[in-house]
Design a protein around this motif. Structure first.
Motif, short mmCIF file in Angstrom:
data_model
loop_
_atom_site.label_atom_id
_atom_site.label_comp_id
_atom_site.label_asym_id
_atom_site.label_seq_id
_atom_site.Cartn_x
_atom_site.Cartn_y
_atom_site.Cartn_z
N PRO A 177 171.99 -6.51 19.58
CA PRO A 177 173.26 -5.84 19.16
C PRO A 177 172.62 -5.42 17.05
CG PRO A 177 173.50 -7.36 20.12
CD PRO A 177 172.21 -8.07 20.19
N GLN A 178 173.65 -5.37 16.65
CA GLN A 178 173.42 -4.53 14.83
C GLN A 178 174.10 -4.63 14.36
OE1 GLN A 178 172.56 0.04 15.21
NE2 GLN A 178 170.59 -0.76 16.42
N ILE A 179 173.87 -5.23 12.91
CA ILE A 179 174.65 -4.86 11.37
C ILE A 179 173.74 -4.13 10.52
CG2 ILE A 179 175.31 -7.05 9.70
CD1 ILE A 179 175.11 -9.23 11.53
N PHE A 186 170.23 -13.97 20.41
CA PHE A 186 169.24 -13.16 19.88
C PHE A 186 170.10 -12.86 18.04
CE2 PHE A 186 174.16 -12.66 20.10
CZ PHE A 186 174.86 -11.71 18.75
N THR A 187 169.26 -12.41 17.63
CA THR A 187 169.00 -12.05 16.09
C THR A 187 169.73 -10.97 15.80
OG1 THR A 187 167.52 -14.42 15.41
CG2 THR A 187 168.06 -12.55 13.77
N PRO A 188 170.90 -11.02 15.34
CA PRO A 188 170.57 -9.29 15.15
C PRO A 188 170.71 -8.51 14.10
CG PRO A 188 172.54 -10.38 13.84
CD PRO A 188 171.67 -11.59 14.86
N PRO A 239 183.00 -4.63 22.95
CA PRO A 239 182.58 -3.54 24.20
C PRO A 239 180.63 -3.52 24.04
CG PRO A 239 184.83 -2.89 23.99
CD PRO A 239 184.84 -3.55 22.46
N LEU A 240 181.18 -2.95 22.46
CA LEU A 240 179.82 -2.16 22.26
C LEU A 240 178.53 -3.49 22.44
CD1 LEU A 240 180.12 0.21 19.18
CD2 LEU A 240 179.55 0.38 21.49
N VAL A 241 179.08 -5.03 21.93
CA VAL A 241 177.83 -5.70 21.53
C VAL A 241 178.31 -6.43 22.67
CG1 VAL A 241 177.68 -8.09 20.48
CG2 VAL A 241 178.75 -6.27 19.10
#
Length: 324
Positions: free
Chosen positions: A201-203, A271-273, A189-191
């Motif tokens: 989005p973050q890693i 996208f590129t996280p 859900p966050l992504v």
């Protein structure tokens, strides 16, 4: 034969109810709707809107319905939040379990499947955890789940309660567009929320000693998880032997970057996280050995990573359409 599903209006619980329906077994749902949704419960499934700590309501439910066993899923399920709200966690997960067990004992119900958690392990030393791996939980949530397992063992010795606990890691996907993961704390859900909002989005951490540098975890499709709960319940009802604990894991795991790649492919949003610093305490790889569950419960990972993402995205989109 009717099974009571506590938390049956939640994301996991509603899928368990669907799985029981698929094999022709009746259920009754007990849920306080604090995080569950009334709309997740089909109209023909009884819903008792009650908190587990409301003993009178529980006793009334057991008196009204011919309950043969309980699948206990209800609880406060946020590991991070549990550190901030330990008393809420213990009240819901430990005191609630005691209340449920007391009501079950009074009603003569002797079968229980507990939806436990891999949070009971904490940060394991081994990369592949088994049921025999040390349990050193690192949050009130993990501790509360482990205490729940202890309560079941003690009640088994005291009154003959037949029980088993299912431990699992990250539950994802959807078995039907009618039921989506709406948790504000879960990865999918966050992504999705970030992508829909036009954010990246973050890693957390890209330099781990794994094939692509990101953490490797077990991701379990919710429909596969639900099927395991039904298999455990049927085994208990038939009087067949069960282990006190089963891990529901892949034995292999999936990296966070692989999840992100699947997200881009399924959503069509390129996208590129953003890779940020590691989070303290995040081990490089944790996956579970599910061989015992495969032996006794027919456990298997029936869904690919793409299946997990595609089904979750479909349910998310259906929910958005319903709101518009």
């Amino acid at each position: 034969m009717t099974w009571m599903v506590t938390g049956g209006a939640g994301y996991i619980g509603a899928h368990v109810v669907e799985a029981f329906r698929a094999v022709g077994l009746e259920t009754v749902v007990v849920d306080n709707l604090s995080s569950g949704h009334r709309g997740f419960v089909p109209d023909d499934i009884p819903l008792v809107e009650a908190d587990l700590n409301d003993r009178a309501a529980l006793e009334g439910a057991f008196a009204r319905y011919p309950v043969a066993g309980v699948v206990h899923i209800a609880g406060y399920k946020y590991a991070g939040e549990s550190v901030r709200r330990p008393l809420r966690t213990y009240r819901d997960n430990v005191t609630g379990m005691v209340s449920l067990l007391e009501a079950m004992e009074g009603a003569g119900v002797r079968n229980l499947v507990f939806s436990s958690s891999a949070a009971t392990f904490g940060t394991p030393e081994a990369e592949l955890v088994t049921e025999a791996s040390a349990t050193v939980p690192e949050s009130p949530y993990g501790e509360s789940k482990l205490i729940g397992e202890w309560l079941l063992a003690d009640q088994g010795r005291a009154v003959g309660l037949r029980h088993t606990s299912l431990r699992y890691f990250n539950v994802v996907g959807s078995g039907t567009d009618r039921i989506a993961d709406t948790s504000p704390h879960n990865l999918f859900p966050l992504v999705f929320e970030a992508l829909v909002a036009g954010r990246t989005p973050q890693i957390n951490g890209g330099d781990y000693p794994t094939p692509d540098g990101t953490c490797v975890r077990d991701y379990v499709h919710v429909a596969d998880l639900a099927a395991a709960h039904v298999a455990a319940a049927r085994r208990l009802a038939a009087g067949e032997s069960v282990e006190p604990v089963y891990n529901l894991g892949s034995g292999a795991g999936t990296s966070v970057r692989e999840i992100m790649d699947a997200m881009a492919a399924v959503t069509g949003i390129d996208f590129t996280p953003e890779v940020r610093d590691r989070r303290p305490g995040d081990p490089a790889r944790i996956v579970a050995d599910g061989s015992l569950a495969a032996r006794d419960l027919g456990w298997t990972m029936r869904h690919s990573v793409r299946d997990m993402v595609a089904s979750a995205w479909s349910a998310r989109q259906a929910g958005d359409r319903a709101k518009s």
